[in-house]
Design an enzyme around this catalytic site. Structure first.
Site, PDB file in Angstrom:
ATOM      1  N   GLY A 180      -2.878  11.162 -10.488  1.00  0.00           N
ATOM      2  CA  GLY A 180      -4.293  11.188 -10.143  1.00  0.00           C
ATOM      3  C   GLY A 180      -4.876  12.592 -10.153  1.00  0.00           C
ATOM      4  O   GLY A 180      -6.025  12.798 -10.564  1.00  0.00           O
ATOM      5  N   THR A 181      -4.115  13.566  -9.700  1.00  0.00           N
ATOM      6  CA  THR A 181      -4.638  14.933  -9.620  1.00  0.00           C
ATOM      7  C   THR A 181      -4.989  15.449 -11.008  1.00  0.00           C
ATOM      8  O   THR A 181      -6.072  16.012 -11.224  1.00  0.00           O
ATOM      9  CB  THR A 181      -3.603  15.863  -8.936  1.00  0.00           C
ATOM     10  OG1 THR A 181      -3.376  15.372  -7.600  1.00  0.00           O
ATOM     11  CG2 THR A 181      -4.098  17.299  -8.881  1.00  0.00           C
ATOM     12  N   ASN A 206      -9.945   7.978   0.402  1.00  0.00           N
ATOM     13  CA  ASN A 206      -8.543   7.946   0.808  1.00  0.00           C
ATOM     14  C   ASN A 206      -8.344   8.022   2.314  1.00  0.00           C
ATOM     15  O   ASN A 206      -7.427   7.438   2.855  1.00  0.00           O
ATOM     16  CB  ASN A 206      -7.763   9.072   0.136  1.00  0.00           C
ATOM     17  CG  ASN A 206      -8.471  10.397   0.223  1.00  0.00           C
ATOM     18  OD1 ASN A 206      -9.606  10.536  -0.230  1.00  0.00           O
ATOM     19  ND2 ASN A 206      -7.824  11.385   0.812  1.00  0.00           N
ATOM     20  N   GLN A 212      -7.420   5.267  -5.000  1.00  0.00           N
ATOM     21  CA  GLN A 212      -7.146   4.405  -3.837  1.00  0.00           C
ATOM     22  C   GLN A 212      -7.611   2.971  -4.097  1.00  0.00           C
ATOM     23  O   GLN A 212      -6.988   2.019  -3.641  1.00  0.00           O
ATOM     24  CB  GLN A 212      -7.851   4.949  -2.590  1.00  0.00           C
ATOM     25  CG  GLN A 212      -7.271   6.238  -2.060  1.00  0.00           C
ATOM     26  CD  GLN A 212      -5.895   6.060  -1.425  1.00  0.00           C
ATOM     27  OE1 GLN A 212      -5.507   4.975  -0.988  1.00  0.00           O
ATOM     28  NE2 GLN A 212      -5.131   7.140  -1.388  1.00  0.00           N
ATOM     29  N   HIS A 216       1.473   5.724  -8.218  1.00  0.00           N
ATOM     30  CA  HIS A 216       2.253   5.613  -6.977  1.00  0.00           C
ATOM     31  C   HIS A 216       1.480   5.011  -5.810  1.00  0.00           C
ATOM     32  O   HIS A 216       2.076   4.654  -4.788  1.00  0.00           O
ATOM     33  CB  HIS A 216       2.878   6.960  -6.604  1.00  0.00           C
ATOM     34  CG  HIS A 216       1.947   7.978  -6.015  1.00  0.00           C
ATOM     35  ND1 HIS A 216       1.922   8.257  -4.679  1.00  0.00           N
ATOM     36  CD2 HIS A 216       1.038   8.800  -6.583  1.00  0.00           C
ATOM     37  CE1 HIS A 216       1.031   9.221  -4.446  1.00  0.00           C
ATOM     38  NE2 HIS A 216       0.486   9.567  -5.593  1.00  0.00           N
ATOM     39  N   THR A 251       5.057  16.080 -24.143  1.00  0.00           N
ATOM     40  CA  THR A 251       5.889  14.926 -24.508  1.00  0.00           C
ATOM     41  C   THR A 251       5.621  13.780 -23.548  1.00  0.00           C
ATOM     42  O   THR A 251       5.566  13.983 -22.326  1.00  0.00           O
ATOM     43  CB  THR A 251       7.382  15.324 -24.467  1.00  0.00           C
ATOM     44  OG1 THR A 251       7.561  16.390 -25.386  1.00  0.00           O
ATOM     45  CG2 THR A 251       8.278  14.161 -24.833  1.00  0.00           C
ATOM     46  N   CYS A 306      -1.707  18.784   3.442  1.00  0.00           N
ATOM     47  CA  CYS A 306      -1.519  19.717   2.322  1.00  0.00           C
ATOM     48  C   CYS A 306      -0.033  19.742   1.979  1.00  0.00           C
ATOM     49  O   CYS A 306       0.776  19.048   2.591  1.00  0.00           O
ATOM     50  CB  CYS A 306      -2.061  21.093   2.653  1.00  0.00           C
ATOM     51  SG  CYS A 306      -1.146  21.939   3.918  1.00  0.00           S
TER      52      CYS A 306
HETATM   53  N1  PLP Z   1      -7.532  10.920  -5.505  1.00  0.00           N
HETATM   54  C1  PLP Z   1      -7.360  10.228  -4.375  1.00  0.00           C
HETATM   55  C2  PLP Z   1      -8.510   9.464  -3.800  1.00  0.00           C
HETATM   56  C3  PLP Z   1      -6.120  10.217  -3.730  1.00  0.00           C
HETATM   57  O1  PLP Z   1      -5.961   9.531  -2.598  1.00  0.00           O
HETATM   58  C4  PLP Z   1      -5.061  10.965  -4.302  1.00  0.00           C
HETATM   59  C5  PLP Z   1      -3.746  11.041  -3.637  1.00  0.00           C
HETATM   60  O2  PLP Z   1      -3.648  11.073  -2.438  1.00  0.00           O
HETATM   61  C6  PLP Z   1      -5.290  11.658  -5.507  1.00  0.00           C
HETATM   62  C7  PLP Z   1      -6.541  11.614  -6.076  1.00  0.00           C
HETATM   63  C8  PLP Z   1      -4.207  12.431  -6.178  1.00  0.00           C
HETATM   64  O3  PLP Z   1      -3.337  11.541  -6.849  1.00  0.00           O
HETATM   65  P1  PLP Z   1      -1.832  11.964  -7.199  1.00  0.00           P
HETATM   66  O4  PLP Z   1      -1.078  11.932  -5.891  1.00  0.00           O
HETATM   67  O5  PLP Z   1      -1.352  10.911  -8.151  1.00  0.00           O
HETATM   68  O6  PLP Z   1      -1.859  13.306  -7.806  1.00  0.00           O
END
Ligand code: PLP
Length: 401
Positions: free
Chosen positions: A79-80, A165, A195, A217, A253, A341
């Site tokens: 997600g990040t 979240n 989420q 995840h 990759t 964090c």
């Molecule tokens: N965006 C939201 C709303 C999240 O809750 C999270 C993870 O807690 C992320 C992005 C980041 O996702 P990832 O843990 O897959 O990098």
């Protein structure tokens, strides 16, 4: 290395929004790609073709659950990365025009959205890129009129998450899209559905968005796998450069096992949504109502009718969240207080601050998030452990381990 559960009392896992347990069927689907089907899908031989077929099948599954065309799915490391690409990619694509340089986000976005937006502002020459935060109400729901005031011809990216979240509030993303199309014709709309995807029909709710982030995840898939939907015609420059994989939108990759795991997790979550949502919502309601009755001074700040089924978020007066989490952990109850964090230390919640919750009240925040593996016994245990732990803290008992 042992594969046993952590030592101590039996676990009552109420931290599904942080990460969800891996689904057995996802592990099974991924297993061949750690073994015989190990090849790099970009190769030119039969083993590579086999891996490529699996990757493309996963892409089709992800696209079908998210309401996208397979060519619109960009696999990422989670997600990040998807959020970073969604913010920085359109900004870089717009850099040549020099006319659209403003980013507008809700004030309650995840750090994976806010931090790249802030970094883009810091790095831009002479304040060329700006960031505006749209207000939310006391439940954490976006003030769409407030967002609309921030939009204009110079808006490049608008990012509003599908669900929060920390408190679980679901955002009116359809109304956001309408407002952006009316007021900011050059802007792309991103929604972080990381989420929401475990509970909501992302295909329907994010149908009008140009960019949609998901992460495996949070759905019972593997960590380190996710995707960004980039709708056809949306201009996004890559943020990772290299071999040009993913139609030159994300080099590196391919993690075939991760993509297969994401597809399996999204498919499983979608197929059980109609039954799991109401089941978990009923458990969550019993937990929330029970805690509100048993813990004097506990308050639910987000209106429950507008939050995800698994979220129970309370502010408990007169206690420190860090101390409460220690006592809960001693009893085997895995909970959280908001975003942690990398060190595990708690950061002050920008989400609660944006909702108008004062720092004093925010210090007593407790987030219990339920999911696919949560049972009545988990709720019973939390209902017995949390009130006792709060009473102990209020009586001046040390959190001591
Ligand atoms: N965006 C939201 C709303 C999240 O809750 C999270 C993870 O807690 C992320 C992005 C980041 O996702 P990832 O843990 O897959 O990098």
């Amino acid at each position: 290395m042992s594969d046993a559960a952590p030592a101590g009392p039996p676990l009552t896992y109420l931290d599904h929004a942080s990460t969800a347990p891996l689904r057995p069927e996802v592990l099974e689907a991924m297993a061949p790609f750690f073994g015989a089907r190990f090849a790099n899908p970009s190769g030119a031989h039969r083993a590579a073709r086999d891996a490529r077929a699996a990757l493309e099948e996963a892409r089709e599954q992800v696209a079908s659950v998210l309401g996208a065309h397979p060519s619109e799915v960009v696999f990422t490391s989670g997600g990040t990365e998807a959020d970073n690409l969604a913010i920085l990619g359109p900004l870089a694509a717009a850099a040549d025009d020099r006319t659209t340089t403003a980013v507008v986000c809700s004030a309650v976005e995840h750090a994976a959205v806010l931090a790249p937006a802030r970094a883009a502002v810091c790095r831009s020459a002479r304040g060329a890129v700006s960031l505006e935060l749209a207000p939310v109400d006391g439940s954490g729901a976006l003030d769409v009129a407030g967002l609309e005031e921030l939009l204009g011809a110079d808006t490049a990216v608008v990012s509003v998450m599908l669900a929060n979240n920390e408190v679980g509030t679901v955002q009116p993303v359809g109304a956001v899209v309408e407002a952006v199309r009316r007021r900011a014709p050059h802007a792309v709309v991103h929604t972080d559905a990381v989420q929401a995807a475990a509970w909501l029909d992302v295909a329907e709710l994010a149908a009008g968005c140009d960019l949609v982030s998901v992460s495996a995840h949070k759905l019972g898939g593997p960590k380190g796998a996710g995707a960004l939907v980039v709708r056809g015609g949306t201009r996004v420059e890559p943020i990772i450069h290299g071999g040009g994989q993913e139609q030159d939108r994300r080099s590196g990759t391919h993690d075939v096992a991760g993509a297969v795991g994401l597809a399996a997790a999204l498919g499983a979550a979608a197929s059980e949504r109609a039954t799991e949502g109401p089941r978990v919502r009923a458990l969550r309601d019993r937990l929330c109502d029970g805690l509100l009755a048993a813990v004097p001074g506990a308050a639910e700040r987000a209106a429950r009718c507008g939050v995800l089924p698994g979220h129970c978020h309370l502010c408990i007066g007169g206690i420190e969240r860090e101390e409460l989490l220690v006592l809960l952990d001693d009893e085997g109850v895995c909970a959280s207080a908001g975003s942690a964090c990398a060190s595990g230390a708690l950061e002050p919640s920008h989400v609660l601050a944006a909702m108008g919750v004062g720092p004093c009240e925010a210090r007593g925040a407790l987030r219990l998030t339920l999911g696919r593996t949560t049972t009545d016994a988990d709720v019973d245990r939390a209902l017995s452990v949390v009130p006792r732990a709060v009473a102990r803290l209020r009586a001046g008992g040390p959190p001591g381990r």
